[in-house]
Design an enzyme around this catalytic site. Structure first.
Site, PDB file in Angstrom:
ATOM      1  N   GLU A  50      37.756 -22.815   0.922  1.00 30.60           N
ATOM      2  CA  GLU A  50      37.867 -24.134   1.546  1.00 30.60           C
ATOM      3  C   GLU A  50      38.169 -25.082   0.382  1.00 30.60           C
ATOM      4  O   GLU A  50      37.397 -25.147  -0.580  1.00 30.60           O
ATOM      5  CB  GLU A  50      36.543 -24.489   2.241  1.00 30.60           C
ATOM      6  CG  GLU A  50      36.630 -25.638   3.198  1.00 30.60           C
ATOM      7  CD  GLU A  50      37.531 -25.385   4.409  1.00 30.60           C
ATOM      8  OE1 GLU A  50      37.930 -26.375   5.023  1.00 30.60           O
ATOM      9  OE2 GLU A  50      37.852 -24.223   4.742  1.00 30.60           O
ATOM     10  N   ASP A  61      31.891 -37.331   1.816  1.00 31.79           N
ATOM     11  CA  ASP A  61      31.393 -36.486   0.732  1.00 31.79           C
ATOM     12  C   ASP A  61      30.267 -37.149  -0.042  1.00 31.79           C
ATOM     13  O   ASP A  61      30.252 -38.357  -0.221  1.00 31.79           O
ATOM     14  CB  ASP A  61      32.536 -36.153  -0.236  1.00 31.79           C
ATOM     15  CG  ASP A  61      33.584 -35.270   0.418  1.00 31.79           C
ATOM     16  OD1 ASP A  61      33.176 -34.349   1.142  1.00 31.79           O
ATOM     17  OD2 ASP A  61      34.784 -35.511   0.237  1.00 31.79           O
TER      18      ASP A  61
END
Length: 269
Positions: A50, A61
């Site tokens: 990924e 994030d």
């Protein structure tokens, strides 16, 4: 082409294993070392990849991955460089599923169809757009289908039944199951239980669920597989190894090797 995810999950099931999928940002800390890092992840036993394309505002994030984005951008990495790295990885590893995790702005900036086509040409299997929920994904989904790329959706632990049903029907490749709500990473550790969500996803025949967010230890991988997930994704913990060893390449690659082997071993039932 047989779908690489389908093949992977079928093979793992036969061997009674789960998938271990590390996440890193392409170009972190620079173009040359990024290729070596990704190469090391695969050669150490990662079942799939990924990968992120650096973006200046990675909303979902945690700080670790935000810093990876900054390092990559400061090294001068461009989307073209990212596609070069992807192409090299695909040439070296024809069978491993490669997924991208990114943000809608990056896709829009390149034109949706053009971007998806570039991904396909570079050997990418799936795209997950972190800030586009399933119910808003039609323009991306349609193009993904057209170019034969799997569109991945996130299933949050607090999702309603109708959302889970929609994700199951619209997604392909795998389902990215969040172990908790919020930003990614080991900054706040994963909290099970996700058994209920997994039961629902099975009921709706969703693409294989892989647990992500806050996965940093082998026992969390074991718990995820035990709960019924087909695998686990580890982002911040992988990126942290890069961050902690920026000035010592050999130590970085050695630690990544050890980490991937240890996490992969935890998927064996």
């Amino acid at each position: 082409m047989t779908n690489r995810y389908t093949t992977l999950f079928a093979n793992l099931e036969k061997r009674n294993e789960g998938a271990f999928i590390p996440f890193v940002t392409i170009g972190d800390p620079n173009k040359a070392l990024s290729f070596e890092i990704i190469d090391t992840l695969v050669s150490s036993g990662a079942d799939a990849l990924e990968l992120g394309i650096p973006f200046s505002d990675p909303l979902a994030d945690g700080p670790t991955i935000q810093e990876a984005n900054i390092r990559a951008l400061e090294s001068g990495i461009t989307p073209k460089d990212c596609f070069d790295i992807l192409t090299k990885i695909r040439a070296k590893y024809p069978h491993i599923p490669i997924g991208l995790l990114l943000y809608a702005n990056l896709v829009y900036a390149n034109g949706i169809e053009n971007f998806y086509q570039k991904c396909l040409d570079a050997g990418v299997d799936s795209i997950l757009i972190a800030d586009v929920p399933a119910h808003e994904s039609k323009e991306f989904r349609d193009i993904a289908k057209k170019v034969s790329i799997a569109q991945i959706f996130i299933a949050p632990p607090d999702a309603s039944e109708s959302t889970l049903k929609q994700i199951s029907e619209l997604g392909s490749g795998y389902t990215y199951l969040l172990s908790r709500v919020g930003v990614t990473g080991t900054e706040t550790a994963a909290n099970m239980p996700v058994e209920d969500v997994l039961t629902k996803l099975r009921e709706y025949n969703a693409p294989k669920p892989v647990l992500g967010f806050g996965i940093s230890k082998p026992e969390q991988v074991q718990q995820a597989i035990k709960a019924g997930a087909a695998g686990a994704i580890s982002g911040s913990a992988t990126v942290k190894i890069i961050q902690n060893n920026i000035s010592n390449k050999q130590k970085m690659l050695n630690e990544l090797t050890y980490f991937v082997k240890e996490m992969k071993a935890a998927t064996l039932n």
